[in-house]
Design an enzyme around this catalytic site. Sequence first.
Site, PDB file in Angstrom:
ATOM      1  N   ASP A   3      -2.202 -10.993  -2.210  1.00 41.54           N
ATOM      2  CA  ASP A   3      -2.748 -10.461  -0.956  1.00 41.54           C
ATOM      3  C   ASP A   3      -4.229 -10.107  -1.196  1.00 41.54           C
ATOM      4  O   ASP A   3      -4.601  -9.738  -2.318  1.00 41.54           O
ATOM      5  CB  ASP A   3      -1.966  -9.211  -0.550  1.00 41.54           C
ATOM      6  CG  ASP A   3      -2.349  -8.690   0.826  1.00 41.54           C
ATOM      7  OD1 ASP A   3      -1.639  -9.004   1.795  1.00 41.54           O
ATOM      8  OD2 ASP A   3      -3.361  -7.957   0.920  1.00 41.54           O
ATOM      9  N   ASP A  60      -3.933 -13.065   3.643  1.00 46.08           N
ATOM     10  CA  ASP A  60      -5.163 -12.587   4.262  1.00 46.08           C
ATOM     11  C   ASP A  60      -6.413 -12.883   3.426  1.00 46.08           C
ATOM     12  O   ASP A  60      -7.512 -12.485   3.810  1.00 46.08           O
ATOM     13  CB  ASP A  60      -5.076 -11.097   4.618  1.00 46.08           C
ATOM     14  CG  ASP A  60      -4.385 -10.263   3.568  1.00 46.08           C
ATOM     15  OD1 ASP A  60      -4.132 -10.781   2.454  1.00 46.08           O
ATOM     16  OD2 ASP A  60      -4.106  -9.079   3.841  1.00 46.08           O
ATOM     17  N   HIS A 117      -5.867  -7.616  -0.339  1.00 48.17           N
ATOM     18  CA  HIS A 117      -6.059  -6.189  -0.647  1.00 48.17           C
ATOM     19  C   HIS A 117      -5.368  -5.841  -1.957  1.00 48.17           C
ATOM     20  O   HIS A 117      -4.351  -6.436  -2.314  1.00 48.17           O
ATOM     21  CB  HIS A 117      -5.454  -5.328   0.462  1.00 48.17           C
ATOM     22  CG  HIS A 117      -6.030  -5.591   1.819  1.00 48.17           C
ATOM     23  ND1 HIS A 117      -5.462  -6.470   2.711  1.00 48.17           N
ATOM     24  CD2 HIS A 117      -7.136  -5.093   2.419  1.00 48.17           C
ATOM     25  CE1 HIS A 117      -6.191  -6.502   3.820  1.00 48.17           C
ATOM     26  NE2 HIS A 117      -7.216  -5.685   3.669  1.00 48.17           N
ATOM     27  N   HIS A 127       0.817  -1.228   0.000  1.00 52.31           N
ATOM     28  CA  HIS A 127       0.000   0.000   0.000  1.00 52.31           C
ATOM     29  C   HIS A 127       0.847   1.273   0.000  1.00 52.31           C
ATOM     30  O   HIS A 127       0.315   2.361  -0.230  1.00 52.31           O
ATOM     31  CB  HIS A 127      -0.928   0.036   1.221  1.00 52.31           C
ATOM     32  CG  HIS A 127      -1.935  -1.067   1.260  1.00 52.31           C
ATOM     33  ND1 HIS A 127      -2.800  -1.320   0.211  1.00 52.31           N
ATOM     34  CD2 HIS A 127      -2.213  -1.996   2.213  1.00 52.31           C
ATOM     35  CE1 HIS A 127      -3.563  -2.366   0.530  1.00 52.31           C
ATOM     36  NE2 HIS A 127      -3.230  -2.792   1.720  1.00 52.31           N
TER      37      HIS A 127
END
Length: 329
Positions: free
Chosen positions: A145, A232, A147, A109
């Site tokens: 991931d 995740d 996200h 991120h």
Amino acid sequence: MTPPGHPERPERAQVMARVAAGWRARGGEVVAPRAATRDQLTRVHDADHLRRMSDSNGRAVALDPDTYTSPESYDVALLAAGAAVDAVERVMGEPAGSALALVRPPGHHAERNRAMGFCLFNNVAVAAAHARTRGARRVAIVDYDVHHGNGTQHIFEADRDVLYISTHQYPYYPGTGAADEIGVGPGAGATVNLPLEVGAVDEDYRIVFDEVVTPVLRQFRPDLLLVSAGFDAHERDPLAGMRLTTPAFAAMTSELRAVAEDSCSGRLVLVTEGGYDLQALEASLEGVVTVLAAPRAAAMWPQARHASTRGRASALAARRALADYWRFD
Ligand SMILES: [Zn+2]
């Protein structure tokens, strides 16, 4: 240190230390990282960001609503980015091979100019930029991931020689990663987003790998394959809502390893990202390590246990958005 109850907690590092010790016990090599240098970081981060991060050294600071530092965070983040660089150094040498950088905090991120979503430096982007100074002309980054890796996408979105492919829950944090985000200017086509509706299962991921991830990678023919390995999307994860089982992470790793062996002498570097259920993180990492250590084998995707529609929808959206850039059979 993150606040009590924050998912990006130090216990994650203890899991990684156990996985590394298990690998060493099986005869594998484990190397302690060196801190990333300023030169390595400035390839993907601007000077203001580096100054803000170094100003946080020794202090507890809230960088954004999710992202906190402790006095040690700066040094730990430098080691995380440095571990990704070291992993690249090892596989770009002779003989080529694979490496796993077990790091926290995560990185994908982090934008060129700011920390975000638990991430201070964009570890995988630092690794990709470093690889290009070591002779890799084309670098592919696959980010599984849960996200979307907004930072990685934005850093390379105008660059046709860095392919970014992401599977992620969508809509979800951080909000980016729609199928029609395909890169900008000369980088058009070199960003591949596979947004998946919440609840996706192993079979959905198998479909998007089979129909989009693997075919695009094989056409791109990277000189190095990097993986933002987040865990995740696991069904046990407390943050997100995907339903991957532990063997699915090994299956994705097998698929990516096969591409790396066919296109770049097996040069494959995994850099950890998220994964906030400790038991799922440990079991999934052990599955990944086992795949990397074993002779090449066909990916063993778990038997489909649930009807899946999300993978098909995601693959279709991506193939439509990217039809001018890649061939899909
Ligand atoms: Zn994540």
